[in-house]
Design an enzyme around this catalytic site. Sequence first.
Site: not given
Length: 480
Positions: A31, A118, A261, A403
């Site tokens: 991030g 999450g 990834y 997803c």
Amino acid sequence: MKEECGIAGAKLKKNAEIEIYRMLLQLQHRGQLSAGITTYQPNENLILKTRKKTGLVNTVFCAEHNAKFNAIMKNLESNRGIGHVRYATCGSDDETYAQPFEHLHGKKNRWFSLAFNGNIANYDKIKKDLEKQNYHLIRKTDTEAILLLIAKELKDNKTIPDALKKLSEKLDGAYNLAIINAEGTIIASRDPLGIKPLCYATNKEGEIAFASESVALENIGFENPIDIKAGEALVIEKDSYKVVQYTKSEKRAHCFFEWVYFAHPASTIEGKLVYDVRYNLGKELAKGEKEVVDEDTIVVSVPDSSTPAGHGFSEAINAPFQEGLIRNRYVGRTFIQSTNRGEKVKEKFMLIKQIFEGKKVFLVEDSIVRGTTLKNIVNYIKKYGNPKEIHVRVSSPKIIFPCYYGIDMSTRKELIGVNKSEEEIAKIIGANSVRYQTKEGLINAIKLNEKDLCLACINGKYPTKWGEKNSSEDKKVCII
């Protein structure tokens, strides 16, 4: 494809703020939107002290200015704390969305700071339920909803693990949490499916630390990290720690994209070194290769996450691996960015023409989601590299479902793999051919039981009720 968030925390003899900062640097790939640290200072009026801002970790903590950095660390000085790096696909970029989030309260056990990794698949329902009970969400994020739910459950001297048990009955999705309260208790919990990774380690001095990835722990000198299992919480008290099963975990659903990834190649997840998995993905991918390999054949990966797979593929087909694309690691975030995707590719990668010229190129990529970036990379190579042929090889299977657990994949209609053959995809991106990894190859490379993996984005079998519901409605993914 974008990264997700990362969490970390520690209880040390001293200067936990420095080590948490160092761990966040090792989690930066998860991030780049914002970063923050909360520390525990029992002798101050503000027992929990937080610094958080938008920007990269070094920017947030002014690492390039020695005096400023030292002053910030002095202000956060403590023997314990938690940290966070954030990625989002929607929502504001302002500092109010940076984590950790803090819930102030007069009672120490109900005053806490929270960091989240999450995505809650049933967030809309949770939000509506809270609003019916006269709660108001300022930021309208799943992190804020979790903060309010925990605060609600901490009444009547309930413990944080008690609150987490109640949460597990309401939340649907992926949710790893780092929590510190004004009593100095730290919690690191993993959701009941273990979708995202989380681990901890101790040392001979009796210190303990945890992080989303093992590489962060190893960087600050902690050895032999241990995975926090699905449905478990690491509870760090004043002078002790324990791991508790806060809720039942009847099945596992580890996200396979962590190995493909997201995660750092030096990290180990569920006992599997990420680098080894990616290298094995390349070897598995080569098993079905039908293209003729001649003296003009080379293998080039799209750096950086595809590079281990490129090496594995290269070795398996007995063709040389060449670094034809070099990533510019110094571009960073800038206000002066091209709106043209082709120009952005040129800003991100440097091409070495002499490597590509006249060659039959196997271009190894870890995944194709929408195909836009890869199309521009192929066009870039064709225009400036003058290769004879470009054959794209993808180390993960075709993505055909979105997803809802923390990966930026948007809606199904935007996924290039949906209802298109490999030949059709090759034509769209301008390659001579495209071939994907098989599901069997993926599982062979990870070396975990298929039933313990979340494969929803390649087979549509979601491990939770709300994942299935959102998919049936082709609901847009929003990670805040």
